[in-house]
Design a protein around this motif. Structure first.
Motif, PDB file in Angstrom:
ATOM      1  N   MET A   1      26.273 -81.152 -24.193  1.00 45.04           N
ATOM      2  CA  MET A   1      27.135 -80.491 -23.213  1.00 45.04           C
ATOM      3  C   MET A   1      27.867 -81.539 -22.373  1.00 45.04           C
ATOM      4  N   ILE A   2      29.162 -81.355 -22.211  1.00 46.47           N
ATOM      5  CA  ILE A   2      29.992 -82.209 -21.365  1.00 46.47           C
ATOM      6  C   ILE A   2      30.385 -81.419 -20.132  1.00 46.47           C
ATOM      7  N   LEU A   3      30.158 -81.976 -18.946  1.00 39.95           N
ATOM      8  CA  LEU A   3      30.557 -81.339 -17.702  1.00 39.95           C
ATOM      9  C   LEU A   3      31.818 -82.015 -17.186  1.00 39.95           C
ATOM     10  N   ILE A   4      32.793 -81.194 -16.790  1.00 48.03           N
ATOM     11  CA  ILE A   4      34.043 -81.714 -16.249  1.00 48.03           C
ATOM     12  C   ILE A   4      34.191 -81.226 -14.820  1.00 48.03           C
ATOM     13  N   THR A   5      34.343 -82.167 -13.893  1.00 46.04           N
ATOM     14  CA  THR A   5      34.683 -81.836 -12.517  1.00 46.04           C
ATOM     15  C   THR A   5      36.184 -82.071 -12.337  1.00 46.04           C
ATOM     16  N   GLY A   6      36.717 -81.532 -11.253  1.00 48.76           N
ATOM     17  CA  GLY A   6      38.144 -81.744 -10.990  1.00 48.76           C
ATOM     18  C   GLY A   6      39.058 -81.097 -12.003  1.00 48.76           C
ATOM     19  N   ALA A   7      38.609 -79.991 -12.615  1.00 48.95           N
ATOM     20  CA  ALA A   7      39.374 -79.384 -13.704  1.00 48.95           C
ATOM     21  C   ALA A   7      40.636 -78.678 -13.233  1.00 48.95           C
TER      22      ALA A   7
END
Length: 280
Positions: A1-7
């Motif tokens: 799983m890859i988490l992206i912030t600031g999307a």
């Protein structure tokens, strides 16, 4: 799983778009309803100041794209939560000025502090240090449409500005491929341009001349003060002085080397976004 912030931001939204199909992606946002173009990605609520929300957002995550909390906060709480959750690799969006010993403005100090926290976190890390985004010129769009005018500070100062899509492309490579741990990448466009030069190119693409008006420090401070707190205004003006002295002129080949193609030119970026400047 890859988490992206600031999307919902300039680079983060492009990172979401660039992740290859078939990889599990989760987007963390304080206001999930504002996230658009998520595709198959899972979107969850997460707040840098809310440890419980971070624990949920980070569950099962192996890699993170991290955009520092706006407003000068640090990433310490997020990084602690990420390590506790078993995250292995954090790719952080920083700024080119963080690697410039001559830069000491407030924003640069914030970025350096967060880089230090990440390096000391015990997780693998990759630092992305872009120059100014080409998309910053979108702030000119309204005045261009209405009056055919661009106003900016120090119109002849040059900056090797970069396409945010190129920054996102490097981020995706770092998140999904090997060999990027412990690396710091300064990301620029292929050439250094001034605001006056960008204005000229926009005029050529639009097929009409544009007038460039240089703002002095007094007018620039007033204009910036309408948008930002005083401490941010002073940091931006200090950064502009460094640009005037040539500190932002060097164009590197890192984007081309990592993406296997030339970095995007301002002409190309502007052509792709011309509707914003030519609107009805």
């Amino acid at each position: 799983m890859i988490l992206i912030t600031g999307a919902t931001g300039t680079v983060g939204r492009e990172v979401v778009r660039g992740i290859p199909d078939g990889l599990a992606v989760r987007i963390m946002a304080r206001r999930p309803g504002r996230v658009t173009g998520a595709g198959a990605a899972e979107t969850v609520r997460g707040d840098f100041t809310d440890p419980a929300s971070l624990a949920g957002a980070l569950r099962g995550v192996r890699a993170v794209f991290l955009v520092t909390l706006p407003g000068g906060g640090d990433d310490a709480g997020f990084l602690r939560a990420a390590r506790s959750a078993g995250v292995r690799h954090v790719v952080k969006l920083s700024a080119a000025a963080a690697g410039d010993s001559g830069a000491s403005d407030l924003i640069t100090r914030w970025q350096r502090r967060n880089e230090e926290l990440l390096r000391a976190s015990g997780m693998e890390w990759t630092l992305l240090r872009p120059r100014a985004f080409m998309s910053n010129t979108l702030s000119w769009a309204g005045l261009i449409r209405e009056r055919g005018v661009v106003r900016a500070l120090y119109g002849r100062s040059v900056n090797a500005c970069v396409d945010p899509r190129d920054v996102a492309g490097v981020a995706v490579r770092a998140l999904t491929g090997g060999g990027h741990a412990g690396r710091t990448y300064t990301l620029t466009g292929p050439e250094a341009l001034s605001a006056a030069g960008q204005t000229e190119q926009l005029g050529e693409l639009l097929g009409r001349p544009l007038l460039f008006e240089e703002l002095g420090p007094v007018r620039a401070r007033a204009a910036l003060g309408a948008r930002y707190p005083a401490e941010i205004v002073e940091a931006l003006l200090e950064s502009a002085e460094r640009g005037r002295a040539g500190a932002k002129a060097e164009a590197g080949d890192t984007v081309a080397r990592l993406l296997g193609r030339p970095a995007t030119t301002f002409w190309q970026w502007a052509g792709d976004h011309l509707d914003a400047f030519a609107g009805q």
